[in-house]
Write a protein that holds these residues in place. Structure first.
Motif, PDB file in Angstrom:
ATOM      1  N   TRP A 214       0.878  -1.156   0.000  1.00 39.93           N
ATOM      2  CA  TRP A 214       0.000   0.000   0.000  1.00 39.93           C
ATOM      3  C   TRP A 214       0.922   1.213   0.000  1.00 39.93           C
ATOM      4  O   TRP A 214       1.894   1.266   0.762  1.00 39.93           O
ATOM      5  CB  TRP A 214      -0.861   0.042   1.257  1.00 39.93           C
ATOM      6  N   TRP A 215       0.667   2.167  -0.856  1.00 41.56           N
ATOM      7  CA  TRP A 215       1.515   3.364  -0.901  1.00 41.56           C
ATOM      8  C   TRP A 215       0.603   4.570  -1.032  1.00 41.56           C
ATOM      9  O   TRP A 215       0.057   4.839  -2.094  1.00 41.56           O
ATOM     10  CB  TRP A 215       2.483   3.289  -2.083  1.00 41.56           C
ATOM     11  N   ASP A 216       0.418   5.259   0.077  1.00 38.26           N
ATOM     12  CA  ASP A 216      -0.485   6.406   0.064  1.00 38.26           C
ATOM     13  C   ASP A 216       0.134   7.518  -0.779  1.00 38.26           C
ATOM     14  O   ASP A 216       1.208   8.037  -0.449  1.00 38.26           O
ATOM     15  CB  ASP A 216      -0.729   6.889   1.498  1.00 38.26           C
ATOM     16  N   GLU A 223       3.081   0.522   3.387  1.00 40.53           N
ATOM     17  CA  GLU A 223       2.719  -0.573   4.289  1.00 40.53           C
ATOM     18  C   GLU A 223       2.671  -1.832   3.436  1.00 40.53           C
ATOM     19  O   GLU A 223       2.059  -1.833   2.364  1.00 40.53           O
ATOM     20  CB  GLU A 223       1.370  -0.348   4.967  1.00 40.53           C
ATOM     21  N   GLU A 224       3.300  -2.881   3.903  1.00 38.80           N
ATOM     22  CA  GLU A 224       3.331  -4.117   3.128  1.00 38.80           C
ATOM     23  C   GLU A 224       1.932  -4.704   2.969  1.00 38.80           C
ATOM     24  O   GLU A 224       1.147  -4.723   3.926  1.00 38.80           O
ATOM     25  CB  GLU A 224       4.243  -5.129   3.818  1.00 38.80           C
ATOM     26  N   VAL A 225       1.594  -5.169   1.785  1.00 38.93           N
ATOM     27  CA  VAL A 225       0.349  -5.908   1.568  1.00 38.93           C
ATOM     28  C   VAL A 225       0.542  -7.301   2.145  1.00 38.93           C
ATOM     29  O   VAL A 225       1.447  -8.033   1.740  1.00 38.93           O
ATOM     30  CB  VAL A 225       0.007  -6.007   0.063  1.00 38.93           C
ATOM     31  N   HIS A 284      13.776   5.863   7.566  1.00 45.68           N
ATOM     32  CA  HIS A 284      13.100   6.935   6.830  1.00 45.68           C
ATOM     33  C   HIS A 284      11.589   6.710   6.898  1.00 45.68           C
ATOM     34  O   HIS A 284      11.106   5.647   6.503  1.00 45.68           O
ATOM     35  CB  HIS A 284      13.555   6.958   5.366  1.00 45.68           C
ATOM     36  N   ARG A 285      10.854   7.700   7.354  1.00 44.92           N
ATOM     37  CA  ARG A 285       9.409   7.553   7.535  1.00 44.92           C
ATOM     38  C   ARG A 285       8.714   7.077   6.263  1.00 44.92           C
ATOM     39  O   ARG A 285       7.787   6.270   6.311  1.00 44.92           O
ATOM     40  CB  ARG A 285       8.817   8.881   7.996  1.00 44.92           C
ATOM     41  N   ASP A 286       9.167   7.578   5.103  1.00 44.68           N
ATOM     42  CA  ASP A 286       8.544   7.217   3.838  1.00 44.68           C
ATOM     43  C   ASP A 286       9.358   6.157   3.083  1.00 44.68           C
ATOM     44  O   ASP A 286       9.321   6.078   1.860  1.00 44.68           O
ATOM     45  CB  ASP A 286       8.335   8.447   2.957  1.00 44.68           C
ATOM     46  N   GLY A 287      10.088   5.338   3.836  1.00 51.34           N
ATOM     47  CA  GLY A 287      10.900   4.297   3.233  1.00 51.34           C
ATOM     48  C   GLY A 287      10.135   2.995   3.038  1.00 51.34           C
ATOM     49  O   GLY A 287       8.993   2.826   3.480  1.00 51.34           O
ATOM     50  N   VAL A 288      10.795   2.041   2.384  1.00 49.89           N
ATOM     51  CA  VAL A 288      10.230   0.723   2.107  1.00 49.89           C
ATOM     52  C   VAL A 288      10.312  -0.126   3.378  1.00 49.89           C
ATOM     53  O   VAL A 288      11.332  -0.081   4.081  1.00 49.89           O
ATOM     54  CB  VAL A 288      11.014   0.036   0.970  1.00 49.89           C
ATOM     55  N   PRO A 289       9.263  -0.887   3.713  1.00 44.88           N
ATOM     56  CA  PRO A 289       9.337  -1.761   4.885  1.00 44.88           C
ATOM     57  C   PRO A 289      10.616  -2.598   4.889  1.00 44.88           C
ATOM     58  O   PRO A 289      10.988  -3.178   3.872  1.00 44.88           O
ATOM     59  CB  PRO A 289       8.084  -2.636   4.741  1.00 44.88           C
ATOM     60  N   ASP A 290      11.275  -2.649   6.032  1.00 42.03           N
ATOM     61  CA  ASP A 290      12.592  -3.286   6.126  1.00 42.03           C
ATOM     62  C   ASP A 290      12.575  -4.729   5.637  1.00 42.03           C
ATOM     63  O   ASP A 290      13.535  -5.188   5.007  1.00 42.03           O
ATOM     64  CB  ASP A 290      13.097  -3.238   7.569  1.00 42.03           C
TER      65      ASP A 290
END
Length: 311
Positions: A214-216, A223-225, A284-290
């Motif tokens: 999910w990418w607002d 957020e990972e699907v 990073h707040r707008d980074g890719v889930p680790d």
């Protein structure tokens, strides 16, 4: 610092300071897999090229995250990707394919020809070629208001993109900002809501693995699907679309933006991001889930293991 000679399974060329965490994760995953890695930066790119040309250095796979921004890496890229190279090096991603995929006007037409749904779009020639461009109010009405104005080739962080445009005057003025670039006028795509989530997705294609988030589009937060969400909302089409895009652009590693609209259809909104932003969310707040950053690194290492030296 002198570059150790010999054979390397993976070389990573990078320049962007925010790639530091991703490169460290790739290096860690490669080390765990018993692979030898070489990091290529502006400080050692010249020496690396010399050693490659002299045969003192060989590379199985080059992950090139530098040539798109720094022309000093082009000779290295061309040497490893060129027909005269007999080491069997695989280059990710080939520069000519990156440049082809980066042109939104070209990708728009190719996506249409391959049956991929895209926003209704008008493609405008560069201001430098036709400064006094005229088109009708009727054409704007087909797109609807508000609409989006975006340059075809200026990339990164939405540079040059105007959202919420409403007038022809805005179009005429915006074209002057990047005078040598084509521009796209696009309808505003309105995502549906699936539970509390805006159905706007950033999907990463990495070496035949697909990772959906999910990418607002308003906050740029990932957020990972989850597997449960994929089943609940029948989101399997996201992977199918990403693989279809791979067949068009032929890149081994890219991301794309896909919206599920209020009209109950999937629309590819931002076609191909040829250099994926892989900043981890923990830093990073707008980074890719680790977890996904590590999964991408693992997919890369599997790709490397499938490539061998020739001769």
């Amino acid at each position: 610092m002198e570059v150790p000679r010999g054979e390397y399974d993976l070389a990573v060329a990078w320049t962007w300071e925010y790639d530091r965490e991703f490169v460290a994760i790739v290096e860690s995953v490669a080390m765990t897999a018993g692979l030898r890695t070489l990091l290529i930066t502006p400080q050692n790119v010249g020496e690396v090229l010399q050693q490659l040309q002299s045969g003192q250095l060989r590379v199985r796979v080059l992950l090139d995250r530098a040539s798109d921004e720094d022309e000093s890496f082009h000779p290295l890229h061309r040497f490893l990707a060129g027909p005269s190279m007999n080491s069997g090096t695989s280059v990710v991603n080939l520069l000519d394919r990156q440049q082809h995929a980066a042109d939104k006007a070209t990708m728009h037409l190719e996506f249409l020809s391959h049956g991929l749904a895209v926003p209704y779009t008008i493609i405008l020639p560069p201001y430098a070629e036709i400064p006094d461009l005229r088109f009708s109010e009727e054409e704007i009405q087909k797109i609807g208001r508000p609409f989006v104005i975006k340059p075809a080739n200026t990339t990164g962080g939405g540079i040059g993109v105007v959202r919420g445009a409403k007038s022809l005057e805005e179009v005429l003025e915006t074209r002057k900002h990047h005078k040598n670039d084509k521009y796209l006028l696009q309808e505003t795509v309105r995502p549906a809501y699936l539970s509390e989530n805006r159905a706007w997705f950033r999907v990463i294609y990495a070496f035949d693995d697909v990772f959906s988030c999910w990418w607002d589009d308003q906050t740029h937060v990932y957020e990972e699907v989850t597997s449960e969400e994929k089943e609940t909302y029948d989101l399997h089409a996201l992977a199918d679309i990403a693989r279809a895009i791979h067949r068009v652009c032929k890149l081994e590693f890219f991301s794309t933006e896909i919206a599920y609209t209020t009209g109950n259809r999937y629309v590819v909104v931002d076609y191909v991001n040829e250099i994926c932003d892989m900043r981890p969310k923990s830093a990073h707040r707008d980074g890719v889930p680790d977890r996904l950053v590590r999964s991408v690194a693992e997919a890369l290492i599997r790709f490397v293991r499938g490539r061998g030296f020739a001769g």
